[in-house]
Design an enzyme around this catalytic site. Structure first.
Site, PDB file in Angstrom:
ATOM      1  CB  SER A 246      85.672  96.446  13.464  1.00  0.00           C
ATOM      2  OG  SER A 246      86.616  96.072  12.479  1.00  0.00           O
TER       3      SER A 246
ATOM      4  CB  THR B 249      89.428  89.778  11.694  1.00  0.00           C
ATOM      5  OG1 THR B 249      90.845  89.888  11.587  1.00  0.00           O
ATOM      6  CG2 THR B 249      89.039  89.239  13.057  1.00  0.00           C
TER       7      THR B 249
ATOM      8  CE  LYS C  96      90.265  89.347   6.821  1.00  0.00           C
ATOM      9  NZ  LYS C  96      91.270  90.313   6.342  1.00  0.00           N
TER      10      LYS C  96
ATOM     11  CG  ASN D 218      86.723  92.301   4.422  1.00  0.00           C
ATOM     12  OD1 ASN D 218      85.979  92.270   3.435  1.00  0.00           O
ATOM     13  ND2 ASN D 218      87.299  93.408   4.831  1.00  0.00           N
TER      14      ASN D 218
ATOM     15  CG  ASP E 149      90.733  93.422   3.807  1.00  0.00           C
ATOM     16  OD1 ASP E 149      90.438  94.362   4.574  1.00  0.00           O
ATOM     17  OD2 ASP E 149      90.814  92.243   4.185  1.00  0.00           O
TER      18      ASP E 149
ATOM     19  N   GLY F 264     106.149  89.661   2.702  1.00  0.00           N
ATOM     20  CA  GLY F 264     105.253  88.690   3.302  1.00  0.00           C
ATOM     21  C   GLY F 264     104.425  87.951   2.265  1.00  0.00           C
ATOM     22  CB  ALA F 265     103.898  84.891   1.332  1.00  0.00           C
ATOM     23  N   GLY F 266     101.147  86.151   3.378  1.00  0.00           N
ATOM     24  CA  GLY F 266      99.921  85.657   3.989  1.00  0.00           C
ATOM     25  C   GLY F 266      98.683  86.112   3.241  1.00  0.00           C
TER      26      GLY F 266
ATOM     27  CE1 TYR G 251      94.465  98.366  15.094  1.00  0.00           C
ATOM     28  CE2 TYR G 251      94.342  97.370  12.919  1.00  0.00           C
ATOM     29  CZ  TYR G 251      93.940  97.418  14.239  1.00  0.00           C
ATOM     30  OH  TYR G 251      93.027  96.510  14.707  1.00  0.00           O
TER      31      TYR G 251
ATOM     32  N   GLY H 218      98.293 101.118   8.576  1.00  0.00           N
ATOM     33  CA  GLY H 218      97.222 100.161   8.761  1.00  0.00           C
ATOM     34  C   GLY H 218      95.895 100.805   9.122  1.00  0.00           C
TER      35      GLY H 218
END
Length: 274
Positions: free
Chosen positions: A18, A63, A67, A88, A104, A127-129, A216, A237
């Site tokens: 960032s 991050t 969040k 975010n 995002d 995924g599930a986050g 990324y 990413g």
């Protein structure tokens, strides 16, 4: 000269790109009075950090793991951020109010649109986050049919179905052992940590659709490399990071459009140097 400040907060934070992206934007826009830093801040330290900020602060990027932790500390939260219970971006108004947003979700949509993906009949999420919930929110706007989420536990499966109901997406869940089946979808969004999808590289179909891998670093992942090798379209990413950062820069500086090309080039150089 008094400086206008912004920063990214999180833990761990040393890997964050960032500062590179935001500073590149400031340079391109000629905003010599702006600075952008990074701070290692966890959930316990967040309230004290926010309380100590002065009027010179314009905004913050957040991050993990902040969040959701930041939400009770804000004066207002956008509808987009509230939909996934994740902020975010925090912008400070002239009267000192703290406004939370989530860039995002529009960042995912912008990155896909850049590759010509504006509508899909079905999709798969690996995924599930927290990023998976943002992916579902984005898919609620472009996917006309069912989204299949591949997860590792019954608890995660139930959570993804709840997010689907909340966001207006038809979500079917499947066990991670069946994740190779995800690769047949016209759009696959991989939201898992580094290494988690490596074993799927051998299962990439002959004619793959679009893979959006939110990582990324390292890049390409084994799955992304195999996907590209089969001629499939890739969104990475860095694409997400740049597009969501563009929106942050615009909110924190009031300047639009933010310099997407300069920010992407700076991110690519920084990754190449690692």
């Amino acid at each position: 000269m008094s400086r206008i400040r912004a920063a990214v907060l999180g833990s761990p934070i040393e890997h964050s790109l960032s500062p590179v992206l935001h500073r590149a934007a400031y340079q391109e826009l000629g905003l010599v009075d702006r600075s952008y830093d990074r701070f290692e801040i966890d959930e316990a330290a967040l309230p004290g950090f926010l309380a100590g900020l002065g009027s010179e602060w314009a905004g913050l990027s957040l991050t993990m793991p902040l969040k959701r932790a930041v939400m009770p500390l804000l004066d207002e939260v956008s509808e987009t951020a509230a939909s996934v219970e994740a902020v975010n971006t925090v912008v400070f108004t002239e009267d000192g109010r703290r406004i939370g947003d989530n860039t995002d979700i529009p960042g995912i949509l912008a990155a896909l649109r850049e590759r010509g993906v504006e509508r899909v009949p079905t999709a798969a999420v690996l995924g599930a986050g927290a990023t998976a919930s943002s992916a579902l929110a984005a898919l609620s706007r472009i996917c006309s049919g069912e989204v299949t989420a591949y997860v590792r536990s019954a608890e995660r499966a139930a959570e993804m179905r709840r997010w689907g109901e909340r966001l207006g997406v038809s979500v079917r869940t499947a066990d991670w052992s069946q994740a190779a089946g995800a690769l047949e979808a016209p759009l696959v969004i991989a939201t898992t940590p580094a290494g988690a999808t490596d074993a799927l590289a051998a299962a990439v179909p002959e004619r793959p659709g679009t893979l959006f891998d939110v990582l990324y670093d390292p890049w390409p992942t084994a799955l992304a490399a195999a996907w590209s090798g089969r001629g499939g379209q890739l969104v990475g990413g860095l694409d997400l990071l740049v597009h969501q950062a563009v929106l942050q820069v615009e909110q924190m500086t009031g300047r639009s459009p933010a310099p997407l090309a300069a920010m992407r080039a700076a991110g690519e150089r920084a990754l190449a140097a690692r």
